[in-house]
Design an enzyme around this catalytic site. Structure first.
Site, PDB file in Angstrom:
ATOM      1  N   GLY A 241      73.869  43.032  34.116  1.00  0.00           N
ATOM      2  CA  GLY A 241      74.861  43.734  34.444  1.00  0.00           C
ATOM      3  C   GLY A 241      75.853  43.578  35.565  1.00  0.00           C
ATOM      4  O   GLY A 241      77.025  43.871  35.660  1.00  0.00           O
TER       5      GLY A 241
ATOM      6  N   ARG B  72      69.107  50.265  41.797  1.00  0.00           N
ATOM      7  CA  ARG B  72      69.915  49.450  41.136  1.00  0.00           C
ATOM      8  C   ARG B  72      70.512  50.142  40.034  1.00  0.00           C
ATOM      9  O   ARG B  72      70.134  50.450  39.067  1.00  0.00           O
ATOM     10  CB  ARG B  72      69.352  48.275  41.073  1.00  0.00           C
ATOM     11  CG  ARG B  72      70.046  47.207  40.251  1.00  0.00           C
ATOM     12  CD  ARG B  72      69.984  46.994  38.838  1.00  0.00           C
ATOM     13  NE  ARG B  72      70.826  45.862  38.289  1.00  0.00           N
ATOM     14  CZ  ARG B  72      70.796  45.834  36.888  1.00  0.00           C
ATOM     15  NH1 ARG B  72      70.457  46.914  35.978  1.00  0.00           N
ATOM     16  NH2 ARG B  72      71.482  44.844  36.581  1.00  0.00           N
TER      17      ARG B  72
ATOM     18  N   THR C  80      69.837  46.180  26.868  1.00  0.00           N
ATOM     19  CA  THR C  80      70.699  47.248  26.413  1.00  0.00           C
ATOM     20  C   THR C  80      70.830  47.266  25.083  1.00  0.00           C
ATOM     21  O   THR C  80      71.290  46.602  24.292  1.00  0.00           O
ATOM     22  CB  THR C  80      71.747  47.266  27.218  1.00  0.00           C
ATOM     23  OG1 THR C  80      71.775  46.833  28.619  1.00  0.00           O
ATOM     24  CG2 THR C  80      72.922  48.290  27.164  1.00  0.00           C
TER      25      THR C  80
ATOM     26  N   ASP D 233      75.506  47.496  34.494  1.00  0.00           N
ATOM     27  CA  ASP D 233      76.759  47.700  33.919  1.00  0.00           C
ATOM     28  C   ASP D 233      76.762  48.766  32.967  1.00  0.00           C
ATOM     29  O   ASP D 233      77.706  49.565  32.659  1.00  0.00           O
ATOM     30  CB  ASP D 233      77.667  46.540  33.117  1.00  0.00           C
ATOM     31  CG  ASP D 233      76.336  45.950  31.871  1.00  0.00           C
ATOM     32  OD1 ASP D 233      74.976  46.021  32.187  1.00  0.00           O
ATOM     33  OD2 ASP D 233      76.756  45.584  31.085  1.00  0.00           O
TER      34      ASP D 233
ATOM     35  N   GLY E 205      73.162  42.202  28.871  1.00  0.00           N
ATOM     36  CA  GLY E 205      72.897  41.015  29.753  1.00  0.00           C
ATOM     37  C   GLY E 205      72.859  41.439  31.090  1.00  0.00           C
ATOM     38  O   GLY E 205      72.607  42.527  31.373  1.00  0.00           O
TER      39      GLY E 205
HETATM   40  N1  GLY Z   1      72.894  45.422  31.002  1.00  0.00           N
HETATM   41  C1  GLY Z   1      71.802  46.080  31.488  1.00  0.00           C
HETATM   42  C2  GLY Z   1      71.777  45.921  32.901  1.00  0.00           C
HETATM   43  O1  GLY Z   1      72.100  44.933  33.617  1.00  0.00           O
HETATM   44  O2  GLY Z   1      71.164  46.583  33.538  1.00  0.00           O
END
Ligand code: GLY
Length: 324
Positions: free
Chosen positions: A236, A210, A182, A213, A234
């Site tokens: 999420g 899906r 991200t 975060d 990381g």
């Molecule tokens: N941090 C990005 C995700 O888990 O989608």
């Protein structure tokens, strides 16, 4: 563009190794460091450079973070954000993004397809609707109604990678996939106002629908203009479990430095998931109202880019809980 950016990263990486990281991160704020922009991973350099154009002209942090994260969103070679993002297991590129300003205004989109700049759709959700989040078809309809163009985001390279993955169709989160994930960006402008933005194509080959975060205010991003701002990258699911970015901001409110707040949030993940936390990556970035900043991750390899009047857009590696 790609070549010169790599070259710059090499130079900035070399310079970074000469700088005393501890003193940069921990020196007490005798004065306010502003403007400042910090963002996740090496690709934060290109994003910061765009944000800095606004911040250095006394512009608003909200405009800076939106324009900044648009850079990796539009880059077809970045496989974890926007155009060229790796698809879900059905071959669909679905994007998640959120944005938050100094007034606690916030907007988000999740599972949005066909739009190169989900961050700008998130901003429109914030500014034009009474809602915070739009998802899936509803988010796409809203984007099209507001002038965004429908595009194919699946590049030939991402399609090829997906088809290769399909041969085994094994899904396992991998730490620091291609050394990025991200983009989360936090900015403090000359008016001492904070904003943040977070945008991603999420986990490669995820189940359709899906969410991680990144589009969730409080998980992937949180801004409280009285205190500070935080963002994450990381896996999420583990960030959502502890409402990570909100936790970091609340820890700063309790008097912790941004660095300490990031460390405590990572340790919370370890406490909740001691075994799993050894196999996955999560990293946090934080900035407080004085322009002090912090970064910490579960594993080695989490990098971030920082641009201020003192630090000309350099890449640093965060300290980590494991292997540091
Ligand atoms: N941090 C990005 C995700 O888990 O989608």
């Amino acid at each position: 563009m790609k070549t010169s950016r790599r070259h710059f990263l090499k130079i900035s990486g070399a310079l970074a190794s000469l700088l005393p990281l501890e003193s940069l991160a921990f020196s007490p704020a005798k004065s306010i460091t502003k403007p400042l922009v910090i963002s996740t991973w090496n690709f934060g350099v290109g994003a910061n450079a765009e944000a800095w154009k606004i911040l250095s002209q006394q512009g608003r942090s909200l405009d800076a973070v939106e324009k900044g994260v648009q850079v990796p969103e539009a880059d077809p070679t970045e496989t974890s954000v926007g155009l060229g993002g790796l698809p879900d297991r059905d071959g669909r590129v679905t994007l998640d993004a959120c944005i938050m300003d100094e007034f606690a205004n916030c907007g988000a989109v999740a599972c949005l397809e066909h739009i190169v700049h989900p961050i700008s759709v998130a901003r429109k959700v914030m500014e034009l609707t009474p809602h915070v989040m739009l998802v899936g078809d509803g988010a796409l309809q809203f984007a099209l109604a507001n002038g965004f163009k429908k595009e194919n985001l699946l590049t030939p390279d991402s399609e090829k990678a997906w088809k290769e993955w399909l041969q085994k169709a094994e899904y396992k989160p991998i730490v620091n996939i291609e050394n990025h994930d991200t983009i989360g960006m936090l900015a403090l402008d000359v008016h001492q106002n904070l904003s943040g933005a977070c945008t991603t194509s999420g986990m490669a080959y995820k189940m359709h629908g899906r969410l991680g975060d990144s589009p969730i205010i409080g998980a992937g991003l949180y801004v409280d203009n009285e205190v500070g701002a935080a963002t994450s990258s990381g896996l999420g699911e583990e960030v959502i479990r502890i409402v990570g970015s909100h936790l970091v901001v609340e820890l700063m409110r309790q008097g912790n430095s941004p660095q300490k707040a990031c460390e405590l949030a990572v340790k919370r993940i370890v406490k909740k998931q001691p075994e799993k936390s050894k196999q996955i990556q999560v990293g946090f970035l934080a900035v407080n109202k004085f322009g002090e900043y912090g970064a910490y991750a579960l594993q080695k390899g989490f990098t971030y880019a920082l641009y201020s009047n003192e630090i000309p857009n350099l890449v640093f590696e965060a300290k980590s809980y494991y292997n540091s």
